[in-house]
Design an enzyme around this catalytic site. Structure first.
Site, PDB file in Angstrom:
ATOM      1  N   HIS A  33       3.858  -1.976  -4.793  1.00 14.95           N
ATOM      2  CA  HIS A  33       4.436  -2.093  -6.194  1.00 14.95           C
ATOM      3  C   HIS A  33       5.201  -0.345  -6.298  1.00 14.95           C
ATOM      4  O   HIS A  33       5.459  -0.117  -5.111  1.00 14.95           O
ATOM      5  CB  HIS A  33       3.157  -1.591  -7.014  1.00 14.95           C
ATOM      6  CG  HIS A  33       1.994  -0.699  -6.424  1.00 14.95           C
ATOM      7  ND1 HIS A  33       2.320   0.567  -6.336  1.00 14.95           N
ATOM      8  CD2 HIS A  33       0.912  -0.865  -5.763  1.00 14.95           C
ATOM      9  CE1 HIS A  33       1.270   1.247  -5.761  1.00 14.95           C
ATOM     10  NE2 HIS A  33       0.482   0.368  -5.774  1.00 14.95           N
ATOM     11  N   HIS A  36       4.228   2.299  -3.935  1.00 20.62           N
ATOM     12  CA  HIS A  36       4.729   2.056  -2.460  1.00 20.62           C
ATOM     13  C   HIS A  36       6.144   2.477  -2.207  1.00 20.62           C
ATOM     14  O   HIS A  36       6.636   3.083  -1.347  1.00 20.62           O
ATOM     15  CB  HIS A  36       4.431   0.730  -2.235  1.00 20.62           C
ATOM     16  CG  HIS A  36       3.030   0.287  -1.933  1.00 20.62           C
ATOM     17  ND1 HIS A  36       2.581  -0.522  -2.738  1.00 20.62           N
ATOM     18  CD2 HIS A  36       1.715   0.767  -1.208  1.00 20.62           C
ATOM     19  CE1 HIS A  36       1.120  -0.707  -2.497  1.00 20.62           C
ATOM     20  NE2 HIS A  36       0.821   0.055  -1.634  1.00 20.62           N
ATOM     21  N   GLU A 148      -1.244  10.026  -3.052  1.00 19.02           N
ATOM     22  CA  GLU A 148      -2.049  10.787  -3.467  1.00 19.02           C
ATOM     23  C   GLU A 148      -3.476  10.151  -4.355  1.00 19.02           C
ATOM     24  O   GLU A 148      -4.419  10.721  -4.602  1.00 19.02           O
ATOM     25  CB  GLU A 148      -1.692  12.216  -4.160  1.00 19.02           C
ATOM     26  CG  GLU A 148      -1.111  13.023  -3.199  1.00 19.02           C
ATOM     27  CD  GLU A 148      -0.807  14.261  -4.142  1.00 19.02           C
ATOM     28  OE1 GLU A 148      -0.963  14.513  -5.158  1.00 19.02           O
ATOM     29  OE2 GLU A 148      -0.591  15.567  -3.172  1.00 19.02           O
TER      30      GLU A 148
END
Ligand code: PAF
Length: 279
Positions: A33, A36, A148
């Site tokens: 998605h 990434h 993160e």
């Protein structure tokens, strides 16, 4: 873009570059998605070559159903990777990585592995450590990029690199969110429309918790968050923790010059979602 399935073939291909080119690595489990893609774009900007791996790692799943139902969208993934100009894709089979021994190595990450996700997902971080170490040994990148959203995983990988003395820089990248605030995740595609509509509540609560943390104790904020989720008709909170970013230990008393972050895991039906926010 070149695609490799065997360890030998990718290593043969990478070997001539490893002295004069900087190699970036973005490990993924596929179902790619925008989150990434943002890692890959950053990696591209900062390095000569970008390697992306797509491997659904069985040893990091504590739940068989989650592994079986994990989204697999390899053709769409390869199309997206071409669009962002990825150089090399590594798509090994489970056998290629583990041979006949589909087991994790046991790691001591100094205690951070026992907090939050570690309490609820038995063996998860041993599985993550095992696969990331293996992939690092194969690709031998200069820099590796992680999102993160899995902040605890990012800290574990930084520890892994330090413990194993690997010459790899680990870069954490900000969470990518949908317009309504839901943190992007491959698992979001498995949400029913009812749960998808409800899920932005998670980020809304995190933002409100951040505001409250300016004037209130961690204990009070946690109590407030738990109450809010208790009243929610369909989302079920598994945990909410305000923790020190470094030790990942729950904050009992706020101290100056410390970085704190709020973490939670929520069940949206059978889909487990995690999110976090720096406070
Ligand atoms: O974050 C993930 O997708 C996975 O945990 C990782 C880092 C690719 C290891 O399998």
């Amino acid at each position: 873009m070149q695609v490799f399935e065997s360890i030998l073939s990718i290593q043969k291909h990478l070997f001539p570059f490893c002295k004069e080119k900087s190699i970036a690595f973005v490990p993924t489990m596929g179902a790619l998605h925008e989150g990434h893609l943002s890692l890959i774009k950053k990696a591209k900007k900062e390095n000569d070559l970008v390697v992306v791996s797509i491997f659904i790692n069985p040893t990091q799943f504590d739940n068989d159903a989650d592994l079986i139902k994990y989204p697999r969208t390899i053709d769409a993934d390869l199309d997206l990777l071409k669009k962002v100009d990825c150089d090399i894709v590594f798509i090994p089979t489970v056998e290629e990585i583990y041979a006949k021994n589909i087991n994790s190595q046991h790691f001591n990450f100094g205690g951070i592995e026992h907090e939050m996700e570690g309490k609820f997902r038995d063996g998860h971080f041993d599985g993550v450590g095992t696969i990331v170490k293996r992939l690092f040994e194969i690709v031998k990148p200069n820099t590796a990029y992680f999102g993160e959203k899995d902040f605890q995983q990012l800290q574990i990988i930084k520890k892994l690199v330090a413990i194993e003395r690997l010459p790899i820089k680990v870069v954490g990248c900000a969470i990518f969110r949908e317009k309504d605030g839901l943190a992007m995740s491959s698992r979001n595609t498995r949400l029913t429309s009812e749960y998808r509509d409800a899920a932005p509540f998670i980020y809304k609560i995190l933002k409100k918790a951040k505001k409250k943390f300016l004037t209130k104790s961690a204990k009070k904020v946690s109590k407030w968050v738990k109450k809010k989720f208790k009243k929610h008709p369909i989302l079920k909170l598994e945990y909410f923790v305000i923790a020190d970013e470094e030790t990942l230990k729950e904050v009992l008393k706020k101290k100056k010059n410390k970085d704190y972050r709020a973490f939670l895991a929520v069940f949206a039906g059978e889909i487990r979602l995690i999110d976090n926010l720096s406070l």
